[in-house]
Design an enzyme around this catalytic site. Structure first.
Site, PDB file in Angstrom:
ATOM      1  N   TYR A  92      -8.760  -4.657 -10.259  1.00 49.20           N
ATOM      2  CA  TYR A  92      -8.730  -5.287  -8.933  1.00 49.20           C
ATOM      3  C   TYR A  92      -8.239  -6.733  -9.042  1.00 49.20           C
ATOM      4  CZ  TYR A  92     -10.470  -6.328  -4.170  1.00 49.20           C
ATOM      5  OH  TYR A  92     -10.586  -6.692  -2.846  1.00 49.20           O
ATOM      6  N   SER A  96      -7.261 -11.481  -1.915  1.00 51.87           N
ATOM      7  CA  SER A  96      -8.723 -11.578  -2.063  1.00 51.87           C
ATOM      8  C   SER A  96      -9.034 -12.903  -2.745  1.00 51.87           C
ATOM      9  CB  SER A  96      -9.203 -10.430  -2.966  1.00 51.87           C
ATOM     10  OG  SER A  96     -10.545 -10.619  -3.376  1.00 51.87           O
TER      11      SER A  96
HETATM   12  P1  NAD Z   1     -12.118  -0.307   3.483  1.00 49.72           P
HETATM   13  O1  NAD Z   1     -12.493   0.668   2.433  1.00 49.72           O
HETATM   14  O2  NAD Z   1     -12.906  -0.386   4.748  1.00 49.72           O
HETATM   15  O3  NAD Z   1     -10.591  -0.141   3.896  1.00 49.72           O
HETATM   16  C1  NAD Z   1      -9.600   0.244   2.987  1.00 49.72           C
HETATM   17  C2  NAD Z   1      -8.509   0.927   3.767  1.00 49.72           C
HETATM   18  O4  NAD Z   1      -7.487   1.349   2.856  1.00 49.72           O
HETATM   19  C3  NAD Z   1      -9.012   2.185   4.482  1.00 49.72           C
HETATM   20  O5  NAD Z   1      -8.373   2.304   5.728  1.00 49.72           O
HETATM   21  C4  NAD Z   1      -8.582   3.280   3.539  1.00 49.72           C
HETATM   22  O6  NAD Z   1      -8.434   4.523   4.199  1.00 49.72           O
HETATM   23  C5  NAD Z   1      -7.248   2.719   3.077  1.00 49.72           C
HETATM   24  N1  NAD Z   1      -6.748   3.361   1.867  1.00 49.72           N
HETATM   25  C6  NAD Z   1      -7.384   3.563   0.685  1.00 49.72           C
HETATM   26  N2  NAD Z   1      -6.585   4.249  -0.156  1.00 49.72           N
HETATM   27  C7  NAD Z   1      -5.426   4.468   0.500  1.00 49.72           C
HETATM   28  C8  NAD Z   1      -4.228   5.128   0.173  1.00 49.72           C
HETATM   29  N3  NAD Z   1      -4.059   5.722  -1.017  1.00 49.72           N
HETATM   30  N4  NAD Z   1      -3.243   5.188   1.101  1.00 49.72           N
HETATM   31  C9  NAD Z   1      -3.417   4.623   2.333  1.00 49.72           C
HETATM   32  N5  NAD Z   1      -4.532   3.984   2.697  1.00 49.72           N
HETATM   33  C10 NAD Z   1      -5.526   3.906   1.791  1.00 49.72           C
HETATM   34  O7  NAD Z   1     -12.106  -1.716   2.738  1.00 49.72           O
HETATM   35  P2  NAD Z   1     -11.752  -3.191   3.257  1.00 49.72           P
HETATM   36  O8  NAD Z   1     -12.810  -4.066   2.711  1.00 49.72           O
HETATM   37  O9  NAD Z   1     -11.447  -3.225   4.698  1.00 49.72           O
HETATM   38  O10 NAD Z   1     -10.422  -3.468   2.404  1.00 49.72           O
HETATM   39  C11 NAD Z   1      -9.172  -3.762   2.994  1.00 49.72           C
HETATM   40  C12 NAD Z   1      -8.410  -4.728   2.094  1.00 49.72           C
HETATM   41  O11 NAD Z   1      -9.115  -5.969   2.055  1.00 49.72           O
HETATM   42  C13 NAD Z   1      -8.278  -4.251   0.655  1.00 49.72           C
HETATM   43  O12 NAD Z   1      -6.978  -4.578   0.164  1.00 49.72           O
HETATM   44  C14 NAD Z   1      -9.325  -5.059  -0.061  1.00 49.72           C
HETATM   45  O13 NAD Z   1      -9.037  -5.226  -1.417  1.00 49.72           O
HETATM   46  C15 NAD Z   1      -9.257  -6.357   0.711  1.00 49.72           C
HETATM   47  N6  NAD Z   1     -10.423  -7.217   0.567  1.00 49.72           N
HETATM   48  C16 NAD Z   1     -11.656  -6.795   0.958  1.00 49.72           C
HETATM   49  C17 NAD Z   1     -12.724  -7.655   0.790  1.00 49.72           C
HETATM   50  C18 NAD Z   1     -14.118  -7.277   1.204  1.00 49.72           C
HETATM   51  O14 NAD Z   1     -15.053  -8.007   0.867  1.00 49.72           O
HETATM   52  N7  NAD Z   1     -14.324  -6.190   1.932  1.00 49.72           N
HETATM   53  C19 NAD Z   1     -12.540  -8.921   0.227  1.00 49.72           C
HETATM   54  C20 NAD Z   1     -11.266  -9.302  -0.160  1.00 49.72           C
HETATM   55  C21 NAD Z   1     -10.208  -8.444   0.017  1.00 49.72           C
END
Ligand code: NAD
Length: 259
Positions: free
Chosen positions: A153, A140
């Protein structure tokens, strides 16, 4: 035989987009989340029908070390190979340090950081035996910069950047690369919840004002990154063109970390 990829946390958001684009690029795909619903398996069937590759859904909880390790074996067993591991599963919680629930801290460190250690430890011997492989960690902008109230985080994401560099050094010259993608704000369910929470706290602002003035305040482009842009970056890191890219971070953040 098609190459095979495992994407953790891929029934939603960024992970799902990465899985879709790797499938479109010809990889067999193992989807994952902690749930085991008919919808999860239907998603696998939908992507398979769209792309013509094999897609399976494997339920496993990434907060549990044994399930992380078993997930890698199950994906490898299903396809007879594992070329790509994308460590994407992640959660968020926002609170001042002194009020941060211990249980939320532990869950964020387990899911956002330790799961990548467990899956990588299991995948690396398989990739070494194959003589090539790609590990892509979804970090991130918060792996490179901090924000208040996101201590767990930010700690986990800085941790995954350090882990990425270490694994890359251990594997340099082996044909296996390890890199981290550092997205800025992407409008997924994870961010939608933060927008709703902020809108509730700043009730004098309209939701669009919360997005523009608070959420995107750190992102100079003032535009959300799309899940497809992260998916495309992951596919690039898995390509031959990226064979000498290892141990680094690729920011996809509208200029956030240029500041
Ligand atoms: P999201 O909530 O749409 O997706 C998260 C995914 O992780 C989902 O499929 C969820 O079911 C899964 N998950 C959660 N807990 C879990 C567990 N215990 N076991 C297995 N799977 C689990 O969110 P996202 O934004 O798509 O996030 C995905 C990644 O991207 C994360 O690591 C997040 O930190 C990172 N990220 C997101 C952003 C953003 O702005 N959305 C920015 C930077 C990084």
């Amino acid at each position: 035989m098609a190459k095979a990829a495992l994407v953790t946390g891929s029934n939603s958001g960024i992970g799902l987009a990465i899985a879709r684009q790797l499938a479109a690029a010809g990889y067999d795909i193992a989807l994952n989340s902690f749930t085991d619903r008919a919808d999860d398996h239907a998603l696998a069937e939908e992507i398979a029908a769209e792309t013509g590759v094999r897609v399976i859904y494997l339920a496993a909880d990434m907060s549990k070390p044994a399930e992380c390790r078993a997930l890698v074996e199950r994906a490898h067993d299903a396809f007879g190979r594992l070329d790509v591991l994308v460590n994407n599963a992640g959660i968020q919680f926002v609170a001042p340090v002194e009020e941060f629930p211990e249980e939320r801290w532990d869950a964020i460190i387990a899911i956002n950081l330790s799961s990548a250690f467990h899956t990588s430890a299991k995948a690396i011997p398989l990739m070494k035996a194959a003589g090539e492989g790609r590990i892509v960690n979804i970090a991130s902008a918060h792996g490179l910069r901090a924000s208040p109230f996101k201590s767990a985080y930010v700690a986990a994401k800085h941790g995954i950047v350090g882990f990425t560099k270490t694994v890359a050094l251990e594997l340099a010259g082996s044909g296996i690369t390890c890199n981290a993608i550092c997205p800025g704000f992407v409008r997924t369910p994870l961010v939608e919840k933060q927008i709703d929470d902020l809108a509730a706290t700043h009730s004098h602002l309209r939701k669009e004002e919360v997005v523009r003035d608070i959420v995107l305040q750190k992102q100079p482009s003032k535009q959300f990154v799309t899940v497809e842009q992260i998916g495309g970056t992951a596919v690039f890191l898995c390509s031959d063109a990226a064979a000498q890219i290892t141990g680094t971070t690729i920011s996809v953040d509208g200029g956030w970390t240029a500041q």
